[in-house]
Design a protein around this motif. Structure first.
Motif, PDB file in Angstrom:
ATOM      1  N   LEU A 370       0.812  -1.210   0.000  1.00  0.00           N
ATOM      2  CA  LEU A 370       0.000   0.000   0.000  1.00  0.00           C
ATOM      3  C   LEU A 370       0.855   1.273   0.000  1.00  0.00           C
ATOM      4  O   LEU A 370       0.632   2.197  -0.783  1.00  0.00           O
ATOM      5  N   THR A 371       1.850   1.316   0.908  1.00  0.00           N
ATOM      6  CA  THR A 371       2.664   2.527   1.007  1.00  0.00           C
ATOM      7  C   THR A 371       3.593   2.681  -0.198  1.00  0.00           C
ATOM      8  O   THR A 371       3.767   3.794  -0.701  1.00  0.00           O
ATOM      9  N   SER A 374       1.614   3.857  -3.055  1.00  0.00           N
ATOM     10  CA  SER A 374       1.291   5.281  -2.920  1.00  0.00           C
ATOM     11  C   SER A 374       2.477   6.147  -3.327  1.00  0.00           C
ATOM     12  O   SER A 374       2.330   7.171  -4.016  1.00  0.00           O
ATOM     13  N   VAL A 393       1.586  11.784   2.090  1.00  0.00           N
ATOM     14  CA  VAL A 393       1.036  10.631   1.377  1.00  0.00           C
ATOM     15  C   VAL A 393       1.223   9.357   2.190  1.00  0.00           C
ATOM     16  O   VAL A 393       0.329   8.494   2.266  1.00  0.00           O
ATOM     17  N   LEU A 394       2.389   9.223   2.831  1.00  0.00           N
ATOM     18  CA  LEU A 394       2.647   8.025   3.637  1.00  0.00           C
ATOM     19  C   LEU A 394       1.723   7.953   4.846  1.00  0.00           C
ATOM     20  O   LEU A 394       1.307   6.863   5.251  1.00  0.00           O
ATOM     21  N   ALA A 397      -1.593   6.675   3.504  1.00  0.00           N
ATOM     22  CA  ALA A 397      -1.466   5.260   3.155  1.00  0.00           C
ATOM     23  C   ALA A 397      -1.366   4.398   4.402  1.00  0.00           C
ATOM     24  O   ALA A 397      -1.915   3.289   4.460  1.00  0.00           O
ATOM     25  N   ASN A 398      -0.657   4.885   5.430  1.00  0.00           N
ATOM     26  CA  ASN A 398      -0.524   4.116   6.668  1.00  0.00           C
ATOM     27  C   ASN A 398      -1.833   4.018   7.418  1.00  0.00           C
ATOM     28  O   ASN A 398      -2.092   3.010   8.084  1.00  0.00           O
TER      29      ASN A 398
END
Length: 453
Positions: A370-371, A374, A393-394, A397-398
């Motif tokens: 996922l990360t 992203s 963004v991280l 995503a997290n």
């Protein structure tokens, strides 16, 4: 009175649900009060007779008083034997080694009474607190009970030095072992025998730290500890060596803290199911413990996210974004799994720890996908994004990965054991009978005759 598990409930540990002890039933006495002594030839007889007289007048069940002699070198063994011969409810127990904890372990392990208690021979505690101490154990409300000299309603007469040492010691316990009980060392405690049978083998200390270790393990296992405010008058002739006892206690705190930190104690074997109240029964389709697990998972998640972002920033100074992300996520994922295993889902000990970490790495792989996806999408869209944009963004995503991680942890990595088939029920190895070993080195010098019903 219920004697089995109601339909729709499942036992969660080796201890059954607490029940009120039967009233007026034939058999052993309900209460066994142990009085540990060492060279107390002067005070032993008047104190035991005073305790016996109080129990005869006020205690509505059968009782026994056991004098546990800790290798005395004066006339104490003879006085104890004479008391056992002249008073039907008194017996004498001789040990060839010193240690209050060793004496209590031996006598409690050998006793047939369903409620076990002890008090110091000087009877510093007002005896009117004895019935309130043992009543919650008889009724099935609590597992252990302690007298406390440090509650607001207690009345205590003692010197400033002992007051300072006592309060400092309990502050140390609260700060280091997260203890919530108020007074660890008051010589006035009681425990149900079914609890003692499982708890005593886990307690190592043979001396003064025995009380503290017993209480800390009981509290960590989720057992109920009842506190009774007591009136207490210091004994000016006490032979306790404060400095040496304090040093031994601090060593015990370090040992127990280390054992709890690594999960070396099988405290899950002391779990109790809920009682008879229908509201406590497990309802089909409603997951148990969800609210508490969410709180714990969120707390661990916040800390691991901060750790992850810090590691990412450190690794990013010498590596690309994908490499820094993978390394930071791997290290934080291992710590996250270990923390959630212990704090969120209450799994202790080393059993299946490697398997849980392997499953956690699978969950980590999903979070990495996922990360990393992203970051790849960000790079494709923005070309060379700023460090702040990458972090933003991280974080998003997290958050998505965190929700998925909780669901996978709850349903796959750490499923509720009450939902699993109990095919292996009854096959667990028995706890080591350390108490039996201690009892084998002791000998009884008097017998109980004509126990009062």
């Amino acid at each position: 009175m219920r004697t089995d598990t109601p339909a729709g409930t499942t036992a969660t540990g080796t201890l059954p649900a607490r029940e009120h002890l039967p009233v007026g039933a034939a058999g052993p006495p309900v209460l066994d009060v142990v009085v540990p002594v060492f060279n107390e030839e002067k005070d032993l007889e008047p104190c035991v007779r005073r305790l016996h007289g109080h129990l005869v007048r006020t205690f509505p069940y059968g009782f026994r008083i056991t004098v546990a002699d800790n290798a005395s070198t004066d006339r104490t063994p003879r006085v104890a034997a004479e008391l056992a011969a002249s008073v039907p409810e008194v017996r004498a127990f001789r040990l060839e080694q010193k240690g209050r904890g060793r004496a209590l372990r031996a006598v409690w392990a050998a006793s047939d009474a369903p409620v076990l208690a002890y008090m110091d021979v000087d009877l510093s505690t007002d005896l009117n607190a004895l019935l309130p101490l043992v009543a919650p154990l008889i009724s099935g409300h609590s597992d252990l009970a302690i007298g406390s000299r440090l509650t607001r309603s207690s009345r205590v007469v003692r010197g400033a030095k002992r007051e300072f040492v006592s309060r400092t010691y309990n502050l140390i316990l609260r700060g280091s072992l997260a203890a919530r009980f108020s007074d660890a060392q008051c010589g006035f405690k009681a425990i149900r025998r079914d609890v003692a049978e499982r708890l005593l083998p886990m307690v190592e200390d043979p001396g003064w730290f025995f009380d503290t270790e017993l209480l800390v393990l009981a509290e960590r296992a989720g057992l109920r500890i009842h506190e009774v405010p007591v009136d207490w008058v210091d004994d000016p002739d006490s032979t306790v060596h404060i400095v040496r006892t304090a040093v031994d206690d601090l060593k015990g705190v370090l040992r127990v803290g280390r054992a709890l930190a690594v999960g070396a104690l099988p405290l899950d074997r002391l779990a109790r199911p809920f009682g008879d109240d229908p509201r406590d029964r497990r309802i089909s389709g409603v997951p148990g413990g969800l609210a508490g697990q969410l709180v714990g998972f969120c707390a661990v998640g916040v800390l691991s996210t901060l750790c992850y972002l810090l590691l990412y920033s450190v690794f990013r100074t010498g590596a690309g974004s994908q490499t820094a992300n993978a390394a930071a996520l791997l290290l934080s994922a291992v710590a996250n799994t270990a923390a959630n295993r212990r704090l969120t889902f209450g799994v202790r000990g080393r059993d299946r720890a490697v398997r849980h970490q392997a499953q956690g790495l699978v969950v980590f792989g999903i979070g990495l996908a996922l990360t990393s996806g992203s970051l790849a999408a960000l790079d494709a869209a923005a070309g060379t994004p700023s460090h702040g944009t990458e972090l933003a963004v991280l974080v998003v995503a997290n958050l998505a990965a965190t929700v998925l991680r909780f669901l996978l942890f709850r349903a796959w990595v750490f499923p509720d054991r009450r939902d699993l088939p109990r095919a292996a029920e009854g096959t667990e190895s028995a706890l080591p009978r350390a108490a039996d070993t201690a009892a084998s080195g002791a000998r009884t010098t008097g017998t109980t005759r004509g126990i009062r019903r």
